[in-house]
Every structure is written in C-alpha cells, then in structure tokens.
Enzyme design. Structure first.
Site, mmCIF file in Angstrom:
data_model
loop_
_atom_site.group_PDB
_atom_site.id
_atom_site.type_symbol
_atom_site.label_atom_id
_atom_site.label_comp_id
_atom_site.label_asym_id
_atom_site.label_seq_id
_atom_site.Cartn_x
_atom_site.Cartn_y
_atom_site.Cartn_z
ATOM 1 N N ASN A 29 69.071 -3.114 -21.026
ATOM 2 C CA ASN A 29 69.992 -3.672 -22.011
ATOM 3 C C ASN A 29 70.823 -2.522 -22.567
ATOM 4 O O ASN A 29 70.361 -1.756 -23.405
ATOM 5 C CB ASN A 29 69.198 -4.372 -23.127
ATOM 6 C CG ASN A 29 70.088 -5.045 -24.157
ATOM 7 O OD1 ASN A 29 71.302 -4.868 -24.165
ATOM 8 N ND2 ASN A 29 69.483 -5.805 -25.040
ATOM 9 N N LYS A 81 68.304 0.120 -24.070
ATOM 10 C CA LYS A 81 66.945 -0.377 -24.181
ATOM 11 C C LYS A 81 66.439 -0.751 -22.791
ATOM 12 O O LYS A 81 67.225 -1.171 -21.931
ATOM 13 C CB LYS A 81 66.892 -1.601 -25.101
ATOM 14 C CG LYS A 81 67.321 -1.332 -26.526
ATOM 15 C CD LYS A 81 67.306 -2.617 -27.337
ATOM 16 C CE LYS A 81 67.818 -2.380 -28.747
ATOM 17 N NZ LYS A 81 67.854 -3.643 -29.534
ATOM 18 N N ARG A 120 71.107 -7.326 -19.061
ATOM 19 C CA ARG A 120 71.789 -8.175 -20.025
ATOM 20 C C ARG A 120 73.273 -7.851 -19.935
ATOM 21 O O ARG A 120 73.688 -6.715 -20.138
ATOM 22 C CB ARG A 120 71.293 -7.895 -21.439
ATOM 23 C CG ARG A 120 72.048 -8.710 -22.501
ATOM 24 C CD ARG A 120 71.727 -8.202 -23.883
ATOM 25 N NE ARG A 120 72.489 -8.926 -24.904
ATOM 26 C CZ ARG A 120 72.951 -8.393 -26.025
ATOM 27 N NH1 ARG A 120 72.736 -7.105 -26.273
ATOM 28 N NH2 ARG A 120 73.611 -9.109 -26.897
ATOM 29 N N HIS A 145 74.712 -14.185 -27.718
ATOM 30 C CA HIS A 145 73.274 -14.333 -28.019
ATOM 31 C C HIS A 145 72.634 -15.450 -27.193
ATOM 32 O O HIS A 145 71.577 -15.966 -27.555
ATOM 33 C CB HIS A 145 73.048 -14.617 -29.510
ATOM 34 C CG HIS A 145 73.343 -13.449 -30.395
ATOM 35 N ND1 HIS A 145 73.983 -13.573 -31.604
ATOM 36 C CD2 HIS A 145 73.089 -12.123 -30.240
ATOM 37 C CE1 HIS A 145 74.114 -12.388 -32.161
ATOM 38 N NE2 HIS A 145 73.584 -11.481 -31.345
ATOM 39 N N ARG A 199 80.101 -6.068 -38.441
ATOM 40 C CA ARG A 199 81.201 -6.898 -37.949
ATOM 41 C C ARG A 199 81.671 -7.843 -39.034
ATOM 42 O O ARG A 199 80.882 -8.364 -39.815
ATOM 43 C CB ARG A 199 80.766 -7.692 -36.714
ATOM 44 C CG ARG A 199 80.419 -6.835 -35.517
ATOM 45 C CD ARG A 199 79.903 -7.694 -34.381
ATOM 46 N NE ARG A 199 79.336 -6.881 -33.312
ATOM 47 C CZ ARG A 199 78.412 -7.320 -32.463
ATOM 48 N NH1 ARG A 199 77.965 -8.565 -32.556
ATOM 49 N NH2 ARG A 199 77.929 -6.526 -31.528
ATOM 50 N N GLU A 236 63.623 -13.181 -38.534
ATOM 51 C CA GLU A 236 62.178 -13.161 -38.316
ATOM 52 C C GLU A 236 61.411 -12.474 -39.440
ATOM 53 O O GLU A 236 60.232 -12.786 -39.669
ATOM 54 C CB GLU A 236 61.860 -12.449 -36.995
ATOM 55 C CG GLU A 236 62.358 -13.169 -35.766
ATOM 56 C CD GLU A 236 62.279 -12.297 -34.515
ATOM 57 O OE1 GLU A 236 61.450 -11.363 -34.485
ATOM 58 O OE2 GLU A 236 63.052 -12.545 -33.569
ATOM 59 N N GLU A 248 64.439 -11.604 -25.576
ATOM 60 C CA GLU A 248 65.506 -11.579 -24.579
ATOM 61 C C GLU A 248 65.053 -10.875 -23.298
ATOM 62 O O GLU A 248 65.430 -11.281 -22.194
ATOM 63 C CB GLU A 248 66.737 -10.870 -25.154
ATOM 64 C CG GLU A 248 67.377 -11.617 -26.313
ATOM 65 C CD GLU A 248 68.396 -10.775 -27.057
ATOM 66 O OE1 GLU A 248 69.556 -11.205 -27.147
ATOM 67 O OE2 GLU A 248 68.029 -9.689 -27.549
#
Length: 399
Positions: free
Chosen positions: A12, A19, A93, A180, A240, A331, A379
């Site tokens: 990713n 990542k 991703r 997402h 953002r 979360e 993900e």
C-alpha cells in the site's frame, strides 16, 4: 528447516509512506508480518516491522531521501528474508481505478491506462505505479494484482455520479468515483458473515481516519458516497478540505495561486489541521479542546459534516437500518461517535454509551431501531483475498 507456505505480499504505497503485509496461504490467509516505511523524504525516515509469530516490533532508521530510494530499500529488505522466495503474488492497493469494477491482474495495458490518469491522484497513483514497475524489474515472474479503491462505487447511479457541468466533461471521465472502497468491501463482508439479511438492508458506512468518507449502501450495492472525483471531496478530513465552493478556486487563482499550490492547500494544509492551526490528529485536538477554541471548532465542524451526510443518506436510502463506524477515528474515538450520533434519535439511532466507551462491536441500545456497529477494517486482508483468488484463476486456466 520448517517448510514455508506460499506467500502473498500486500503493498500500500503513498507519496511519503509504504505499508506492507505478508500472508501465509493456508486453508485461510494468515498474516505473519506487517510493516511500513514512514517519513520518506523527511530528515528521519523510519522502517517499522511487526512479526506476528514472534510478537516482536522492530524499528530502524533508514536512508530514504525520495520514494524511489525508499522503495528500493524495502524491496532489498524483502529479498533478504527467508520467506521472500515463496512469494507468489503481490497485491497492490490502487487508489484510483476509474471504472474498473473489480480487482485485476496487472498487465502492460492496465499500466498504460493508469499512467494516463496519474494526475487524477498525484498523492498516491504515481507512487503506486513506481513500486509496481520496480517489482516487475526485480521479480518479473511474480504475478501482480491491482485492487481498486474506486471499484466498490461503480454501482452508483448517474443521478449521484454526475456533476452539474457540461456533458463533455463527463465524457472525459470527470465524475464522482468515490474512494475507501477496499475498506467498504471488507465492512460489507463482515456484516454478511454476521447477518446476510441485515447486510441487504439500508446501510451507512463511515470510514473515519486521516482520510474520511461515508457511503450509502442498499441491497448490498453502493448508491452514493461523499468523496468525488478525487479523495479531497466530501467531509472534512485530517488535512483535506472536503467539499469546497468551486468559486474559492477561481478567487485564489485571481490572487495568483497556481494549480499545484491549490492542490497542496486542499490536500495538505486544510481540514482539521487548517481549522485548528495546531494538529491534524483528532486525539491531539481532543486533548486541547478545553483550552483551545480552534481545536474545539475543528472537532465541531468534523462531527457536523458527518451528521449532515448521515441525514442526507438516510433520505437517499428512504430509511436506515445500520450505521457502521470504522477507520482510526471511527474505531477508537467514543467521544466522536457519541457527538455524531447525538440528536439523531429521530432516525432511530440510540447509543449504549457504556458499550460505546468500550469500543464494542455493537454500540446501539437494544431499543434502537438502527443498529450501530464499530467494525475494525482490514484493507490488507481484502487485497490478499483478491490476490489469492486471481492467482488461483491463473492456475486453473493453465490446467
């Protein structure tokens, strides 16, 4: 020597971080390793790796003056690991996939297509393409798979997809894409495992992290989402802006701001950071909310925008059965979840604050007409599952 299972490596990539995760292919996928390179291009880039089997976290300062050097360092590190020879597929991703509706094997044609749209998402796509090319050079025989964040949203109807600009621009692929999607796919998978009937209901998914968005889902299909042509649209995020009056762009350009500076403004200097002036991190802002008026305002605006979208999507769905919170803020921040849900009793949302404070799976009251869940997203697992499925397809095609 212990026999190694075939491995899937998930990548990713972002403009200043990479990542990764490594999965054993057994009867079910098992994560064995995860890590990241953070701060690429900064004074102190750092490599972090977590070994699940040994329950060990290691960190190392590295030289990564730019994305290319950081990527090459990571590939060399992976190649030095015992498990690397067993990697049979890389799963990536890919943030922007235009109208691709599902994961695909990376081919020359797909790379050409993605290269043409890399300006759509300059913060992610160029880096993602670069690491794919480097892995092709170093590991030409290993299959690579692209998992698109936009794929989940390809079911959005035209009424939500098209912007109110001349049709010729839509023909040039300017439309609402949404992002997402890999996270949303995982959340829907988790809901289906729990209750298939519930997963076919009227659902709002809220992925609230550094990047944040919401999606409205009906009968298992996305019918609207907050992000638009780029990940900068929708609700207020860490850095953002979210939705912005387009006249602001015109005004700032009249004052001499160019396109690059404007992109930097709305993606890196706005949102929670821009409003508060002190931090883009929600936990930092919550610590300062009592003594800093701007920090309080940033939190208020964040929750207000999300509440407004929930109300709008409930109208679009003609009701609401399920609300899901996910992502780093969604979360782990009971205060934010409580602030968002306060006043939404008219929709049938009633939180059990004891469960909410404990970050439990189901945080709504038994009397609540709408079930409210906190579901940790994954993900990387979704990417690994897609990679495994496409790899299995190539094997079957060669039988």
């Amino acid at each position: 020597m212990k026999k190694l299972h075939p491995q899937i490596a998930v990548i990713n990539a972002g403009s200043s971080s990479i990542k990764f995760a490594v999965y054993d292919m057994r009867r079910s996928l098992v994560k064995k390793l995860a890590g990241s390179i953070v701060g690429i291009g900064s004074k102190d880039p750092e490599f972090i790796a977590w070994n699940k089997a040994e329950n060990n976290v290691s960190t190392e300062k590295i030289k990564a003056t730019d994305f290319d050097s950081g990527t090459r360092w990571l590939i060399e590190w992976m190649q030095a690991q015992q498990w690397f020879e067993q990697v049979i597929v890389f799963g990536h991703r890919i943030v922007h996939g235009m109208r691709h509706a599902q994961a695909e094997i990376i081919t020359d044609d797909l790379l050409k297509e993605l290269n043409k749209i890399k300006d759509y998402d300059p913060d992610h796509l160029p880096a993602e393409l670069q690491i794919i090319h480097l892995l092709r050079e170093r590991c030409p025989s290993v299959l690579q798979v692209a998992c698109f964040d936009t794929a989940f949203h390809t079911t959005i109807p035209e009424v939500a997809k098209k912007f109110a600009i001349p049709k010729s621009y839509y023909d040039e692929n300017i439309q609402r894409y949404g992002f997402h999607g890999i996270s949303y796919t995982y959340l829907m998978q988790a809901l289906k495992k729990q209750d298939k009937k519930e997963a076919r209901g009227k659902i709002i998914l809220a992925h609230l992290g550094n990047g944040a968005s919401l999606a409205a889902v009906k009968n298992g299909k996305c019918i609207d989402t907050s992000m638009g042509f780029t990940p900068a649209g929708g609700i207020v995020m860490s850095t953002r802006s979210g939705d912005l009056d387009p006249g602001i762009a015109w005004y700032l350009m009249q004052k001499g701001m160019d396109a690059k500076a404007f992109n930097n403004l709305i993606n890196h200097k706005s949102g929670l950071f821009g409003i508060s002036g002190i931090s883009s991190d929600m936990q930092d802002l919550l610590k300062h909310k009592k003594d800093n008026q701007d920090a309080r305002l940033a939190i208020d605006i964040f929750c207000y925008h999300i509440k407004k979208f929930i109300g709008g999507y409930a109208a679009t769905l003609a009701g609401l059965d399920v609300l899901v919170f996910s992502g780093g803020i969604g979360e782990h921040s009971p205060i934010i979840r409580s602030r968002i849900c306060k006043g939404l009793q008219y929709l049938g949302i009633e939180l059990n604050e004891k469960k909410n404070k404990k970050n439990e799976w189901l945080i709504s009251r038994g009397s609540s007409a709408v079930k409210v869940y906190v579901i940790p997203t994954d993900e990387e697992l979704m990417i690994a599952q897609n990679a495994e499925s496409l790899f299995a397809g190539t094997k079957n095609n060669h039988k």
